[in-house]
Scaffold this motif. Sequence first.
Motif, short mmCIF file in Angstrom:
data_model
loop_
_atom_site.label_atom_id
_atom_site.label_comp_id
_atom_site.label_asym_id
_atom_site.label_seq_id
_atom_site.Cartn_x
_atom_site.Cartn_y
_atom_site.Cartn_z
N ASN A 237 0.92 -1.19 -0.05
CA ASN A 237 -0.17 -0.04 0.01
C ASN A 237 0.92 1.22 -0.17
N ALA A 238 1.85 1.09 0.69
CA ALA A 238 2.86 2.54 0.84
C ALA A 238 3.52 2.78 -0.54
N ALA A 239 3.95 1.70 -1.17
CA ALA A 239 4.64 1.78 -2.26
C ALA A 239 3.74 2.28 -3.61
N ARG A 240 2.53 1.55 -3.51
CA ARG A 240 1.62 2.17 -4.43
C ARG A 240 0.85 3.46 -4.39
N ARG A 241 0.99 3.83 -3.06
CA ARG A 241 0.81 5.49 -2.74
C ARG A 241 1.73 6.26 -3.42
N TRP A 242 2.93 5.79 -3.25
CA TRP A 242 4.06 6.68 -3.67
C TRP A 242 3.98 6.90 -5.33
N VAL A 243 3.63 5.60 -5.85
CA VAL A 243 3.76 5.58 -7.45
C VAL A 243 2.30 6.54 -7.71
N ARG A 244 1.18 6.43 -6.99
CA ARG A 244 0.23 7.18 -7.55
C ARG A 244 0.30 8.71 -7.04
N ASP A 245 1.14 9.24 -6.09
CA ASP A 245 1.36 10.39 -5.59
C ASP A 245 2.12 11.00 -6.76
N GLU A 309 4.85 -4.16 -11.91
CA GLU A 309 6.24 -4.20 -12.42
C GLU A 309 7.09 -3.05 -12.10
N THR A 310 6.60 -1.80 -11.90
CA THR A 310 7.23 -0.55 -11.58
C THR A 310 7.12 -0.30 -9.91
N LEU A 311 6.57 -1.10 -9.40
CA LEU A 311 6.20 -0.74 -7.88
C LEU A 311 7.73 -0.59 -7.07
N PRO A 312 7.73 0.24 -6.50
CA PRO A 312 9.23 0.58 -5.69
C PRO A 312 9.33 -0.15 -4.41
N LEU A 313 9.13 -1.76 -4.59
CA LEU A 313 9.26 -2.43 -3.25
C LEU A 313 10.55 -3.29 -3.73
N PHE A 314 11.54 -3.21 -2.91
CA PHE A 314 12.81 -4.03 -2.86
C PHE A 314 12.84 -5.04 -1.72
N ILE A 315 12.95 -6.34 -2.18
CA ILE A 315 12.85 -7.43 -1.33
C ILE A 315 14.27 -8.17 -1.32
N ASP A 316 14.83 -8.37 0.02
CA ASP A 316 15.96 -8.77 0.21
C ASP A 316 15.66 -9.88 1.03
N ASP A 317 16.12 -11.20 0.61
CA ASP A 317 15.77 -12.61 0.93
C ASP A 317 16.92 -13.37 1.66
N THR A 318 17.87 -12.42 1.84
CA THR A 318 19.11 -13.19 2.39
C THR A 318 18.60 -13.84 3.80
N PRO A 319 19.12 -15.11 3.96
CA PRO A 319 18.67 -15.73 5.07
C PRO A 319 20.02 -15.61 6.16
N GLY A 320 19.65 -15.29 7.48
CA GLY A 320 20.77 -15.36 8.56
C GLY A 320 21.31 -14.06 8.60
N LEU A 321 20.57 -13.04 8.16
CA LEU A 321 21.60 -11.58 8.36
C LEU A 321 21.83 -11.12 9.66
N THR A 322 22.92 -10.60 10.04
CA THR A 322 23.15 -10.09 11.11
C THR A 322 22.63 -8.73 11.17
N ILE A 323 22.27 -8.00 12.40
CA ILE A 323 21.67 -6.75 12.71
C ILE A 323 22.72 -5.64 11.61
#
Length: 503
Positions: A237-245, A309-323
């Motif tokens: 919803n946040a990413a879609r609102r960014w595109v619409r704005d 396709e143009t949604l500004p949503l970036f997914i990082d699915d790297t397992p076991g990340l440290t903080i």
Amino acid sequence: MADPIRLIHSAAEAGPQLPHNVEAEAALLGAIMIDNRIAEDVQLKLRADHFYEAVHGRIYDAILLLLDRNMVANPVTLKPMFEADEAMKSLGGPAYLAQLTGSGAGLIGARDFANQIYDLALLRELVAVGRNMAERAFDTSEAETPKEQIEAAEVALYKVAEEGGEAGSVKTFGQATRMAVELAEKALNAGGGLSGVTTGLDSVNAKTGGLHHSDLVILAGRPGMGKTALATNIAFNAARRWVRDEEDGIPPEKSVGAKVAFFSLEMSADQLATRILSEQSSISSESLRMGKIGQQDFRNLARAAAELETLPLFIDDTPGLTIAALRTRARRLKRRHGIGLVVVDYLQLLQGSGRQSDGNRVQEISEISRGLKTLAKELNVPVIALSQLSRAVEQREDKRPQLSDLRESGSIEQDADIVLFVYREEYYVASREPKRPGPEDDAKTHEDHQKWMADMEKVFGLSELIVAKQRHGATGKVKLKFEAQITRFSDYIDDAYLPAHRD
């Protein structure tokens, strides 16, 4: 007597030259000793370790110490503090302090001298980071992998970048007031009630005012409650609102949408994408995975995919990340793409540094929650961190979560600005289904099942979002609708508020 500044230069020339200007350091120290008010201008930015010459750094520290005690700092009051200083003796002893005030050249350009000393210190830091990177890369016996070395280098570089920023600078009340008015104006332009990033759910926005910049939002729930689904809904919803704005010509600073970074430590990127596609195409994710769709469904799927396709949503699915690694990656996404919202699914799957925790999981979780709050403040974006709840919830008759149920650490509650619990009574009622009656069963069995069906009808498709903690407003509950087949949360509309139907 030999010139002390020339002696400093001679010592420095013995090794490789690092960026420095000892004359500027000497001129600034002399100016501060002549007019102590100059220290007020420079001490917010300049520290003792910014001085190339160690003696100059100690003199600067001594000046600040005297001023902190409401004493005058000049060569006479500083003299007792340096009589035993061996390095000072090589420069002529405490008489060097008086020599620094001799010309008074720094009185005119004190601030410029301070800026140059600071900039040169940053350049020396960069040189140190570069050398360290090169040494570690050459050392093939190093236990860290190349990827880990790159992340460590990014952390080191970001620390240097932070030094050069205005983060943590003191703001006047007037500046703070202007920022508050800008937030109010943003809320007004968004239709009222929304001063942060939108969740896409009007009832939640009305309760919280949206997701506020620099806030750590903890979203918790027991397994099966739908916390990942809600986080995914909010991110979309946040990413879609960014595109619409953006399409409507609204400037980025006035948009209530945001580019989103979603760190998924539990689910893969394609699983998350399937959820969002399921929600947008109204096709169950199970049907999508198993290919149980018709031509019309496939057309809906293709349409939804094209829109996303143009949604500004970036997914990082790297397992076991440290903080530390997560913070590095989030900073990189902020720098490259200007993200305005970070989602972490979920907190307990993150790892600490390993140094502070010493095998203590509670301390490790404390380090992680503090790190997430620091990240929210550093990037000035809301951070949503999903969290598990302890099994204590299941032992109570009322299964609604409480703050004490947050698993493994009270620091999660302490560091969070907002704590949200997802609760679906339907889940628990469904698990209590009695035996399904057959033709041969007695009236009691039929009655029990009828009663269960009546209870199920009352709670079917309903969900509660419990606002258990909120620094900006009141706590309470928000009723939401949940469509389990397509994992979609939406605003609940009470039948009592619907217009009357006409025959």
